[in-house]
Write an enzyme that holds these catalytic residues in place. Structure first.
Site, PDB file in Angstrom:
ATOM      1  CG  HIS A 305      43.408  80.363   0.202  1.00  0.00           C
ATOM      2  ND1 HIS A 305      42.614  79.863  -0.798  1.00  0.00           N
ATOM      3  CD2 HIS A 305      43.706  81.632  -0.150  1.00  0.00           C
ATOM      4  CE1 HIS A 305      42.471  80.783  -1.731  1.00  0.00           C
ATOM      5  NE2 HIS A 305      43.131  81.871  -1.367  1.00  0.00           N
ATOM      6  CG  ASP A 363      46.508  88.543   2.239  1.00  0.00           C
ATOM      7  OD1 ASP A 363      45.579  87.746   2.026  1.00  0.00           O
ATOM      8  OD2 ASP A 363      46.751  89.523   1.510  1.00  0.00           O
TER       9      ASP A 363
HETATM   10  C1  SDX Z   1      42.688  86.132   0.342  1.00  0.00           C
HETATM   11  O1  SDX Z   1      39.573  83.355  -2.229  1.00  0.00           O
HETATM   12  C2  SDX Z   1      40.716  83.809  -2.588  1.00  0.00           C
HETATM   13  O2  SDX Z   1      41.289  83.397  -3.564  1.00  0.00           O
HETATM   14  C3  SDX Z   1      41.229  84.936  -1.735  1.00  0.00           C
HETATM   15  C4  SDX Z   1      42.627  85.418  -2.052  1.00  0.00           C
HETATM   16  C5  SDX Z   1      42.708  86.069  -3.408  1.00  0.00           C
HETATM   17  O3  SDX Z   1      43.812  86.136  -3.952  1.00  0.00           O
HETATM   18  O4  SDX Z   1      41.656  86.604  -3.878  1.00  0.00           O
HETATM   19  O5  SDX Z   1      43.545  84.350  -1.986  1.00  0.00           O
HETATM   20  C6  SDX Z   1      43.078  86.480  -1.046  1.00  0.00           C
HETATM   21  O6  SDX Z   1      41.636  86.528   0.758  1.00  0.00           O
HETATM   22  C7  SDX Z   1      43.572  85.229   1.155  1.00  0.00           C
HETATM   23  C8  SDX Z   1      42.947  84.863   2.544  1.00  0.00           C
HETATM   24  C9  SDX Z   1      43.239  86.037   3.478  1.00  0.00           C
HETATM   25  N1  SDX Z   1      42.485  85.892   4.734  1.00  0.00           N
HETATM   26  C10 SDX Z   1      43.096  85.644   5.894  1.00  0.00           C
HETATM   27  O7  SDX Z   1      44.290  85.409   6.017  1.00  0.00           O
HETATM   28  C11 SDX Z   1      42.174  85.717   7.103  1.00  0.00           C
HETATM   29  C12 SDX Z   1      42.406  84.496   7.995  1.00  0.00           C
HETATM   30  N2  SDX Z   1      41.964  83.297   7.291  1.00  0.00           N
HETATM   31  C13 SDX Z   1      40.604  82.846   7.583  1.00  0.00           C
HETATM   32  O8  SDX Z   1      39.677  83.840   7.821  1.00  0.00           O
HETATM   33  C14 SDX Z   1      40.165  81.717   6.646  1.00  0.00           C
HETATM   34  O9  SDX Z   1      41.209  80.838   6.547  1.00  0.00           O
HETATM   35  C15 SDX Z   1      39.693  82.050   5.242  1.00  0.00           C
HETATM   36  C16 SDX Z   1      38.608  83.065   5.240  1.00  0.00           C
HETATM   37  C17 SDX Z   1      40.831  82.548   4.416  1.00  0.00           C
HETATM   38  C18 SDX Z   1      39.156  80.763   4.620  1.00  0.00           C
HETATM   39  O10 SDX Z   1      38.076  80.381   5.360  1.00  0.00           O
HETATM   40  P1  SDX Z   1      37.209  79.071   4.954  1.00  0.00           P
HETATM   41  O11 SDX Z   1      37.694  78.410   3.744  1.00  0.00           O
HETATM   42  O12 SDX Z   1      35.772  79.450   4.991  1.00  0.00           O
HETATM   43  O13 SDX Z   1      37.597  78.092   6.095  1.00  0.00           O
HETATM   44  P2  SDX Z   1      36.858  78.056   7.467  1.00  0.00           P
HETATM   45  O14 SDX Z   1      36.664  79.454   7.954  1.00  0.00           O
HETATM   46  O15 SDX Z   1      35.679  77.174   7.317  1.00  0.00           O
HETATM   47  O16 SDX Z   1      37.976  77.388   8.397  1.00  0.00           O
HETATM   48  C19 SDX Z   1      38.124  75.993   8.390  1.00  0.00           C
HETATM   49  C20 SDX Z   1      38.587  75.683   9.809  1.00  0.00           C
HETATM   50  C21 SDX Z   1      37.686  76.325  10.879  1.00  0.00           C
HETATM   51  O17 SDX Z   1      37.734  75.491  12.009  1.00  0.00           O
HETATM   52  P3  SDX Z   1      36.457  74.503  12.265  1.00  0.00           P
HETATM   53  O18 SDX Z   1      35.225  75.379  12.284  1.00  0.00           O
HETATM   54  O19 SDX Z   1      36.469  73.535  11.080  1.00  0.00           O
HETATM   55  O20 SDX Z   1      36.753  73.857  13.586  1.00  0.00           O
HETATM   56  O21 SDX Z   1      39.898  76.247  10.023  1.00  0.00           O
HETATM   57  C22 SDX Z   1      39.831  77.233  11.036  1.00  0.00           C
HETATM   58  C23 SDX Z   1      38.388  77.619  11.213  1.00  0.00           C
HETATM   59  O22 SDX Z   1      38.136  78.018  12.553  1.00  0.00           O
HETATM   60  N3  SDX Z   1      40.613  78.381  10.539  1.00  0.00           N
HETATM   61  C24 SDX Z   1      41.492  79.079  11.242  1.00  0.00           C
HETATM   62  C25 SDX Z   1      42.020  80.020  10.360  1.00  0.00           C
HETATM   63  N4  SDX Z   1      41.440  79.888   9.168  1.00  0.00           N
HETATM   64  C26 SDX Z   1      40.561  78.876   9.288  1.00  0.00           C
HETATM   65  N5  SDX Z   1      41.884  78.983  12.535  1.00  0.00           N
HETATM   66  C27 SDX Z   1      42.831  79.874  12.913  1.00  0.00           C
HETATM   67  N6  SDX Z   1      43.400  80.825  12.123  1.00  0.00           N
HETATM   68  C28 SDX Z   1      43.014  80.910  10.841  1.00  0.00           C
HETATM   69  N7  SDX Z   1      43.557  81.836  10.048  1.00  0.00           N
END
Ligand code: SDX
Length: 428
Positions: A305, A363
Site C-alpha cells: 500500500h 483487497d
Molecule cells: C487500494 O491509495 C489507496 O488508499 C488505495 C486503497 C483505497 O482504499 O482507496 O487503499 C485501495 O488500491 C489498495 C491497494 C490494492 N492494490 C494491490 O493490492 C495491487 C498490488 N500492490 C501494488 O501494486 C502496490 O503495493 C501498490 C500499488 C498498492 C502501492 O504501490 P507504491 O506505493 O507505488 O509502491 P511501489 O510500487 O513503489 O512498491 C514499493 C516496492 C517496489 O519494489 P522496489 O522497486 O522498491 O524494489 O515494493 C514492491 C515494488 O516492486 N512491491 C511489491 C508489491 N507492492 C509493492 N512487490 C510484490 N508484490 C506487491 N504487491
C-alpha cells in the site's frame, strides 16, 4: 496554524510557509514557488504531495490507523452501519436519531432509477464487465437529472449526493442481473440499504427472497471499510474532474473508471484470481519468488500500500468478517482461504516483504468473502465502487465548497524535442 520558513533552492533564498494540520504531517506551501523561482516541484505519483486540505479522513500509515471524521474505523465497523457512516462522511458528525431517520428517508426515496435506464443496459453484451456498465450508467445519470447538476446550488449538490448514494446499488444490481440474464429487481424501501442491495442482486420473481441478516451485516461492514480513504487515485480523479465544474454524476463516473485499475480497486478481483491461480499451498513459494523477481512484473495482489507501511487496519476487520461469513455459510475448508492464510503467513515472515513493508491490504480478503456470498469475481470492484461513492461525493462536496477552490492544472518537466522547423515531406 502556520509558520514562515526559508528554503535555499538553486542559490535562491525562498520565503515559504509551513502549515500544520490537526494530526499528521505538516506541509510546506509551495504555491508561490514557480512565481519566485521559475521552477516547479517534481513528484510523479504524488508520494510527497498533499493535493488539498481535508477534514474527512485521516490515515496513519505507520501506525495502521484509519479515521473517518476522527472516529477509528474499527469502532465504526463494530458499532455503526453503512448509512450512518455515509451521514458522518457527508456532514462531519454522527447523526442524532432524528437526523438518522431523516437521512434514511431521503436516501430511500431515491433508490429507483429512471425507467429508461433499463434500455441503456440492453446496449451491452451480456458478458460486458460490470465496471464498464457502471462507468457508463453512472455517467448517463447526468442525462436524466438536469435538476441536480448545477453545482453552485447547495440544494442541487445535496440532491445529487443523495441520488448517487441511493442509485449506485440499484445500478450495480442491474449490472449483475443483466450479466446473468435475470430480470431486474426493483428496490424495496422497507429493507435497510444493504439488505435492499442483496435482494436486488439475488431475488428472483418466482420465489420469496429472505435476506440472511449475518450476510447483510457482513456486507454492510465491508461497505463501511471501503467508504473513504483520503486522496487515493480514484478520489483524486473525482476531485480533479470536479475542479472543472463537471456535474457530480460525470465526476463519480470518472472515479469509477480510475478505481477499476488492478493496482487500485481492481485488486480485489485480481487477488482472488491470483489465489485461484496459485491453487494449492505448495505452489506459494513459486509465486513468492516471482513477486520478488525484479524481472517478473508479477506482484502479490492484495499486498502492499502506498500509505500503510504497517498492517491495513481494514484488512484485520476484513479477515474477521471472512471467517464470520464462511462459518455462517457452513464453508469449513475453503481451499482459497487456506492458500490466503498460508500466503499471508509466509509473506509476513519473508525478509523481502518485511523490508518493503508489504502487508495484506483490504483487497486481500474481500474477494474470498464476496465469492462466498455468491458474487462473481467480476462484481467485486463494482461493490468497492458502491461503497466508495459516498467518499467520492463527500470529497467532491468539500472541494466545491472550498472558497479557495480552483481548477486543478499540474505542470511538467519537459524532456521532449526543443523547438524546430517543419520539414517538407519530400525532404524527410
Ligand atoms: C487500494 O491509495 C489507496 O488508499 C488505495 C486503497 C483505497 O482504499 O482507496 O487503499 C485501495 O488500491 C489498495 C491497494 C490494492 N492494490 C494491490 O493490492 C495491487 C498490488 N500492490 C501494488 O501494486 C502496490 O503495493 C501498490 C500499488 C498498492 C502501492 O504501490 P507504491 O506505493 O507505488 O509502491 P511501489 O510500487 O513503489 O512498491 C514499493 C516496492 C517496489 O519494489 P522496489 O522497486 O522498491 O524494489 O515494493 C514492491 C515494488 O516492486 N512491491 C511489491 C508489491 N507492492 C509493492 N512487490 C510484490 N508484490 C506487491 N504487491
Amino acid at each position: 496554524m502556520s509558520k514562515p520558513v526559508s528554503l535555499n533552492v538553486a542559490d535562491q533564498k525562498l520565503d515559504l510557509t509551513v502549515k500544520y494540520g490537526t494530526i499528521g504531517p505538516s506541509v510546506v506551501d509551495i504555491a508561490k514557488l514557480y512565481a519566485q523561482t521559475g521552477m516547479f516541484t517534481y513528484d510523479p505519483g504524488f508520494t510527497s504531495t498533499a493535493s488539498c486540505e481535508s477534514k474527512i479522513t485521516y490515515i496513519d500509515g505507520d501506525e495502521g490507523v484509519l479515521l473517518y471524521r476522527g472516529y477509528p474505523i474499527d469502532q465504526l465497523a463494530e458499532h455503526g452501519d453503512f448509512l450512518e457512516t455515509c451521514y458522518l462522511l457527508l456532514y462531519g458528525e454522527l447523526p442524532t436519531p432524528a437526523q438518522r431517520t431523516d437521512f434514511n428517508y431521503r436516501v430511500t426515496r431515491h433508490t429507483m432509477v429512471h425507467e429508461q435506464m433499463m434500455r441503456f443496459f440492453q446496449g451491452f453484451r451480456r458478458d460486458a464487465h460490470p465496471m464498464s456498465v457502471m462507468v457508463a450508467s453512472v455517467g448517463a445519470l447526468s442525462a436524466f437529472y438536469h435538476d441536480s447538476t448545477d453545482i453552485a446550488d447547495e440544494n442541487q449538490r445535496m440532491i445529487a449526493s443523495m441520488r448517487m448514494i441511493a442509485k449506485f446499488p440499484t445500478l450495480a444490481a442491474m449490472a449483475y442481473k443483466y450479466s446473468i440474464g435475470q430480470p431486474f429487481v426493483y428496490p424495496q424501501n422497507d429493507l435497510d440499504y444493504t439488505s435492499n442491495f442483496l435482494r436486488m442482486c439475488f431475488a428472483v420473481p418466482c420465489e420469496e427472497y429472505k435476506v440472511n441478516p449475518v450476510l447483510s451485516r457482513a456486507l454492510d461492514r465491508i461497505f463501511i471499510l471501503h467508504a473513504d480513504h483520503e486522496q487515493n487515485a480514484s478520489t483524486s480523479t473525482v476531485r480533479l474532474a470536479g475542479s472543472s465544474g463537471a456535474n457530480p454524476f460525470a465526476c463519480i463516473a470518472a472515479g469509477v473508471a480510475c478505481l477499476w485499475g488492478p493496482a487500485h480497486g481492481g485488486a480485489n478481483e485480481a487477488a482472488l484470481k491470483m489465489l485461484q491461480e496459485i491453487g494449492t499451498v505448495d505452489k506459494i513459494p513459486h509465486y513468492i519468488a516471482r513477486a520478488k523477481d525484479k524481472n517478473d512484473p508479477f506482484r502479490l495482489m492484495g499486498f502492499g500500500h502506498r500509505v500503510y507501511k504497517n498492517y491495513d487496519p481494514r484488512a484485520k476487520i476484513m479477515q474477521k468478517t471472512t471467517h464470520e461469513v464462511l462459518n455462517e455459510l457452513g464453508i469449513k475448508d475453503d481451499p482459497l482461504l487456506d492458500v490466503a492464510m498460508e500466503l499471508e503467513r509466509i509473506a509476513l515472515s519473508d525478509s523481502y516483504f518485511i523490508e518493503k513493508k508489504l502487508y495484506p491490504n483490504i483487497d486481500f480478503y474481500s474477494g474470498i468473502t464476496l465469492k462466498a456470498m455468491g458474487f462473481p469475481t467480476s462484481m467485486f470492484t463494482a461493490l468497492f465502487a458502491l461503497a466508495r461513492t459516498v467518499g467520492w461525493i463527500a470529497q467532491w462536496k468539500e472541494m466545491i465548497e472550498d472558497p479557495g477552490q480552483k481548477i486543478g492544472r499540474p505542470r511538467q518537466l519537459y524532456t521532449g524535442a526543443p523547438q524546430r522547423d517543419y520539414i517538407p515531406t519530400h525532404m524527410r
